[in-house]
Design an enzyme around this catalytic site. Sequence first.
Site, PDB file in Angstrom:
ATOM      1  N   GLU A  93      72.480 -19.986  85.080  1.00 51.00           N
ATOM      2  CA  GLU A  93      72.246 -20.095  83.638  1.00 51.00           C
ATOM      3  C   GLU A  93      70.791 -20.462  83.332  1.00 51.00           C
ATOM      4  O   GLU A  93      70.197 -19.966  82.369  1.00 51.00           O
ATOM      5  CB  GLU A  93      73.166 -21.161  83.022  1.00 51.00           C
ATOM      6  CG  GLU A  93      74.648 -20.809  83.026  1.00 51.00           C
ATOM      7  CD  GLU A  93      75.360 -21.231  84.316  1.00 51.00           C
ATOM      8  OE1 GLU A  93      74.689 -21.387  85.373  1.00 51.00           O
ATOM      9  OE2 GLU A  93      76.588 -21.394  84.286  1.00 51.00           O
TER      10      GLU A  93
ATOM     11  N   LYS B  90      55.325 -23.653 100.118  1.00 50.56           N
ATOM     12  CA  LYS B  90      56.660 -24.061 100.549  1.00 50.56           C
ATOM     13  C   LYS B  90      56.841 -25.559 100.608  1.00 50.56           C
ATOM     14  O   LYS B  90      55.968 -26.287 101.065  1.00 50.56           O
ATOM     15  CB  LYS B  90      56.922 -23.516 101.948  1.00 50.56           C
ATOM     16  CG  LYS B  90      57.506 -22.169 101.875  1.00 50.56           C
ATOM     17  CD  LYS B  90      57.615 -21.571 103.245  1.00 50.56           C
ATOM     18  CE  LYS B  90      58.277 -20.250 103.098  1.00 50.56           C
ATOM     19  NZ  LYS B  90      59.717 -20.354 102.843  1.00 50.56           N
TER      20      LYS B  90
ATOM     21  N   ILE C  78      53.068   0.021 104.794  1.00 52.47           N
ATOM     22  CA  ILE C  78      53.871  -1.016 105.451  1.00 52.47           C
ATOM     23  C   ILE C  78      55.355  -0.684 105.445  1.00 52.47           C
ATOM     24  O   ILE C  78      56.152  -1.325 106.115  1.00 52.47           O
ATOM     25  CB  ILE C  78      53.586  -2.387 104.795  1.00 52.47           C
ATOM     26  CG1 ILE C  78      52.076  -2.659 104.776  1.00 52.47           C
ATOM     27  CG2 ILE C  78      54.286  -3.524 105.510  1.00 52.47           C
ATOM     28  CD1 ILE C  78      51.397  -2.623 106.135  1.00 52.47           C
ATOM     29  N   GLY C  79      55.776   0.293 104.681  1.00 49.15           N
ATOM     30  CA  GLY C  79      57.176   0.711 104.794  1.00 49.15           C
ATOM     31  C   GLY C  79      57.791   1.166 103.497  1.00 49.15           C
ATOM     32  O   GLY C  79      58.206   2.313 103.360  1.00 49.15           O
TER      33      GLY C  79
ATOM     34  N   ARG D 107      63.248 -17.841  90.067  1.00 40.99           N
ATOM     35  CA  ARG D 107      63.632 -16.935  91.148  1.00 40.99           C
ATOM     36  C   ARG D 107      64.590 -17.589  92.127  1.00 40.99           C
ATOM     37  O   ARG D 107      64.361 -18.707  92.577  1.00 40.99           O
ATOM     38  CB  ARG D 107      62.407 -16.463  91.931  1.00 40.99           C
ATOM     39  CG  ARG D 107      61.431 -15.678  91.123  1.00 40.99           C
ATOM     40  CD  ARG D 107      62.062 -14.387  90.617  1.00 40.99           C
ATOM     41  NE  ARG D 107      61.069 -13.562  89.947  1.00 40.99           N
ATOM     42  CZ  ARG D 107      60.368 -12.617  90.570  1.00 40.99           C
ATOM     43  NH1 ARG D 107      60.570 -12.361  91.835  1.00 40.99           N
ATOM     44  NH2 ARG D 107      59.471 -11.919  89.908  1.00 40.99           N
ATOM     45  N   CYS D 108      65.651 -16.855  92.428  1.00 42.20           N
ATOM     46  CA  CYS D 108      66.639 -17.368  93.363  1.00 42.20           C
ATOM     47  C   CYS D 108      66.830 -16.348  94.484  1.00 42.20           C
ATOM     48  O   CYS D 108      66.604 -15.166  94.282  1.00 42.20           O
ATOM     49  CB  CYS D 108      67.977 -17.573  92.667  1.00 42.20           C
ATOM     50  SG  CYS D 108      67.858 -18.701  91.274  1.00 42.20           S
TER      51      CYS D 108
ATOM     52  N   TRP E 165      65.735 -15.981 107.258  1.00 43.28           N
ATOM     53  CA  TRP E 165      66.140 -15.737 105.878  1.00 43.28           C
ATOM     54  C   TRP E 165      67.654 -15.709 105.699  1.00 43.28           C
ATOM     55  O   TRP E 165      68.167 -15.201 104.709  1.00 43.28           O
ATOM     56  CB  TRP E 165      65.475 -14.453 105.355  1.00 43.28           C
ATOM     57  CG  TRP E 165      64.027 -14.680 105.005  1.00 43.28           C
ATOM     58  CD1 TRP E 165      63.413 -15.896 104.862  1.00 43.28           C
ATOM     59  CD2 TRP E 165      63.011 -13.699 104.743  1.00 43.28           C
ATOM     60  NE1 TRP E 165      62.082 -15.724 104.543  1.00 43.28           N
ATOM     61  CE2 TRP E 165      61.811 -14.394 104.454  1.00 43.28           C
ATOM     62  CE3 TRP E 165      63.002 -12.305 104.723  1.00 43.28           C
ATOM     63  CZ2 TRP E 165      60.609 -13.731 104.156  1.00 43.28           C
ATOM     64  CZ3 TRP E 165      61.806 -11.656 104.416  1.00 43.28           C
ATOM     65  CH2 TRP E 165      60.630 -12.364 104.136  1.00 43.28           C
TER      66      TRP E 165
ATOM     67  N   GLU F  13      48.234  -9.407 106.135  1.00 41.70           N
ATOM     68  CA  GLU F  13      47.629  -9.630 104.827  1.00 41.70           C
ATOM     69  C   GLU F  13      46.255 -10.264 105.017  1.00 41.70           C
ATOM     70  O   GLU F  13      46.116 -11.242 105.720  1.00 41.70           O
ATOM     71  CB  GLU F  13      48.538 -10.576 104.033  1.00 41.70           C
ATOM     72  CG  GLU F  13      47.951 -11.063 102.756  1.00 41.70           C
ATOM     73  CD  GLU F  13      48.751 -12.228 102.181  1.00 41.70           C
ATOM     74  OE1 GLU F  13      49.971 -12.285 102.361  1.00 41.70           O
ATOM     75  OE2 GLU F  13      48.116 -13.087 101.555  1.00 41.70           O
TER      76      GLU F  13
ATOM     77  N   HIS G 138      50.360  -7.113  95.458  1.00 37.15           N
ATOM     78  CA  HIS G 138      50.992  -7.921  94.411  1.00 37.15           C
ATOM     79  C   HIS G 138      50.325  -7.716  93.064  1.00 37.15           C
ATOM     80  O   HIS G 138      50.812  -8.171  92.044  1.00 37.15           O
ATOM     81  CB  HIS G 138      50.956  -9.410  94.796  1.00 37.15           C
ATOM     82  CG  HIS G 138      51.633  -9.660  96.098  1.00 37.15           C
ATOM     83  ND1 HIS G 138      50.950  -9.687  97.287  1.00 37.15           N
ATOM     84  CD2 HIS G 138      52.928  -9.858  96.408  1.00 37.15           C
ATOM     85  CE1 HIS G 138      51.806  -9.890  98.273  1.00 37.15           C
ATOM     86  NE2 HIS G 138      53.007 -10.004  97.769  1.00 37.15           N
TER      87      HIS G 138
HETATM   88  N1  GLN Z   1      58.722  -2.955 105.579  1.00 35.03           N
HETATM   89  C1  GLN Z   1      58.848  -3.870 104.501  1.00 35.03           C
HETATM   90  C2  GLN Z   1      58.379  -3.222 103.203  1.00 35.03           C
HETATM   91  O1  GLN Z   1      57.458  -2.489 103.228  1.00 35.03           O
HETATM   92  C3  GLN Z   1      58.059  -5.125 104.742  1.00 35.03           C
HETATM   93  C4  GLN Z   1      58.253  -6.127 103.635  1.00 35.03           C
HETATM   94  C5  GLN Z   1      57.599  -7.465 103.897  1.00 35.03           C
HETATM   95  O2  GLN Z   1      56.763  -7.598 104.747  1.00 35.03           O
HETATM   96  N2  GLN Z   1      57.973  -8.470 103.159  1.00 35.03           N
HETATM   97  O3  GLN Z   1      58.901  -3.480 102.138  1.00 35.03           O
HETATM   98 ZN    ZN Z   2      54.644  -7.975 104.069  1.00 37.33          ZN
END
Ligand code: GLN
Ligand code: ZN
Length: 763
Positions: free
Chosen positions: A17, A120, A439-440, A523-524, A569, A673, A702
């Site tokens: 909520e 964190k 990256i994917g 965010r959850c 995770w 990164e 981002h």
């Molecule tokens: N392969 C994932 C992507 O490109 C990697 C995500 C990540 O590093 N958090 O979404």
């Molecule tokens: Zn990443």
Amino acid sequence: MVTIHNLGFPRIGKKRELKFALEKYWNRQISQQELETVAANLRQQHWEVQSQLDLVPVGDFSFYDQVLDTSFMLGNIPARVLQVEGADSNKSNELDNYFRVARGRSADDSIGVSAGEMTKWFDTNYHYIVPEFEKTTQFSLHAERLLEAIQAAKQHGIKAKPVIIGPVTYLWLGKSKDGSNKLELLDDLISVYAQLFQKLEQSGIEWVQIDEPILVMELSQEWQHALRKAYYQLQATSLNLLLATYFGEIQENLQLVCELPVNGLHIDAINGKNEVAKVIDWLPSHKVLSLGIINGRNIWKTDLNATLNWLKPIYSRLQERLWLAPSCSLLHVPVDLNSEVKLDTEIQSWLAFAVQKLDELNTLAKALNNGEESVAEQLADNAAAINSRKQSNRVHVDSVKQRVLGIKPDMGKRQSPYKQRAKVQHKRFNLPLFPTTTIGSFPQTPEIRQTRRDYRIGKISKQEYQKAMQKEIATCVREQEALGLDVLVHGEPERNDMVEYFGEQLTGYIFTQFGWVQSYGSRCVKPPIIYGDISRPKAMTVDWIKYAQSLTDKPMKGMLTGPVTILNWSFVRDDQPRAETCMQLALAIRDEVLDLEQAGIAIIQIDEAALREGLPLRKKQWQTYLDWAVQAFRITANGVKDDTQIHTHMCYSEFNDIIKSIADMDADVITIETSRSDMELLDVFDKFDYPNEIGPGVYDIHSPNIPSVESIINLMEKASQRIPAERLWVNPDCGLKTRKWEEVKPALRNMVEASRRLARAFK
Ligand code: GLN
Ligand code: ZN
């Protein structure tokens, strides 16, 4: 009588909520008054749930983050926020400023301001807003919200125990913005805490919980001294102080902790069970000892009978001085198991969320206070659940255990060292200098999400779903070819989440509907639960990747999530070491790697986005973790032939202190990164000679900004000063799933152009 209490309750609400109210407020769909009403109702509900406790936490609620609340209570608001137009006027108020620090803007702002840094909270997945300090920082007390909450609790007949972050932990969590020593602010800070205590005395409070979780970490003499100083100066108060530590053992701080002049001590008796006897010996006999005997970080039922047997002698020794509580705030577990209506009932009977954990606490207290007969039924039910879990053949699968026992060290070794592999790989792929890849993931459009949803609820058939996803993959491949990328990806349209996707296809995993835990602000996350031995019944990604490869002559990267990230995770088992669960995951993903190789996929990426997050709080325990984490990755990755190229990806920037372990993973290529720091992060390679190939992220995914060709060249030139050009790759710094195609295309076009110019320049 034994006293029971709680350190903090989740604030988001059973159905999130708070999240929805916050987001509405930020979008100006509800007024501040409406938001405050939602909050007040949630607080009241949470007090009611906790009314069986002797002391109920107050001040644990927050609109965004408890550390940010503390900053506001102490009058520590970054100057840039107060300079926002309107921030000082009547129109604006404290809550708007609060959201400006939290997220860079409040509901009415047209232009933003830079938000506070987020990081964190110890080793949890909760993120706090980092307090900012300067030499000239001055604190002042603004405790109105806390005092109002205390009044409201009283009106509801709740026995309130305010929860506050201790002054030394508060300083420790913050960051000095001008290089000054934050500890110089301690005296001023202590005086504001003293004022706070006076206010609390006036409000009729008896006990205050003051959290100093830094006491479970290695502390320099300076910080130990700061703790002594703070608590010796604050002891003048007539309040009873309960000093709370959690998230680990206090170890070498034990003597210090026991000596501090407070009225009670809370320790984490889940992680620090072995220390309890020693603490009892050292703790002066006028102090209360609160034992955190219910795990506040995990979702398993407590073995009440075993806990009770362990507690009985402690209770007969301490009597009234014994308090019981969860190990830490329940912020880190979901709210109420009874919200789950689709869970497998047997597995559900093994679980306890926040509400159920408080019931457990109550049962323990009754057993100690009134005799076990008074809760005979609860204890019997609990024993039955614990036994069913212990003996279940859904938990224990012999063949999986045997496979882990059979792991041989050479399973983690590639056939040849990198230099030799590189030769055969270069021959096989014949890539240009500065090869480009991503990256994917590619943009997860609303259509993609809708298709996945339709499939999940049975609105479309498996065939229709596959066809739709294949279409997305084909689009993705076509776009990448048009852009001229060298190593392609399939784009991950079929994945909602990089852990859940794999968890759903592995045995030993279950998923909740409402098992949300706050990650930051509104965010959850909903971590899946590992309940049993893990295996992979069948290939998980091969068909998709094979299909993608069939559409192109360029190499298609197989895309997997690594075992350490999957582990970190998820909610994990508490009946075996994390390392063992991780090895089971490693073997399952290893099978997938080998199946991909078998299917002709020549490049395989194994993401370890969360490897760093698993680092223990104490540095001296780092190496043990890194050793098994790296070993798990190696077992996953290294069964392949020399001419199969292994990539890994990590999306965090601080790797300087673990670079040796990262190199030990022995991936042929790592992407990381780095763009936000202007490649400064690569300084580590001045000292450490990273042996394999590396793709330092050249732009920040981002942000919606499109990087220019020049900026990318510039960054890569900096990289090439530290790493030879023939070992450099060019790629964004993470997956593109949160971006739009309109942003991705020009950004990648510039990236490819930059790579071509670099290749010419370096030839
Ligand atoms: N392969 C994932 C992507 O490109 C990697 C995500 C990540 O590093 N958090 O979404
Ligand atoms: Zn990443």
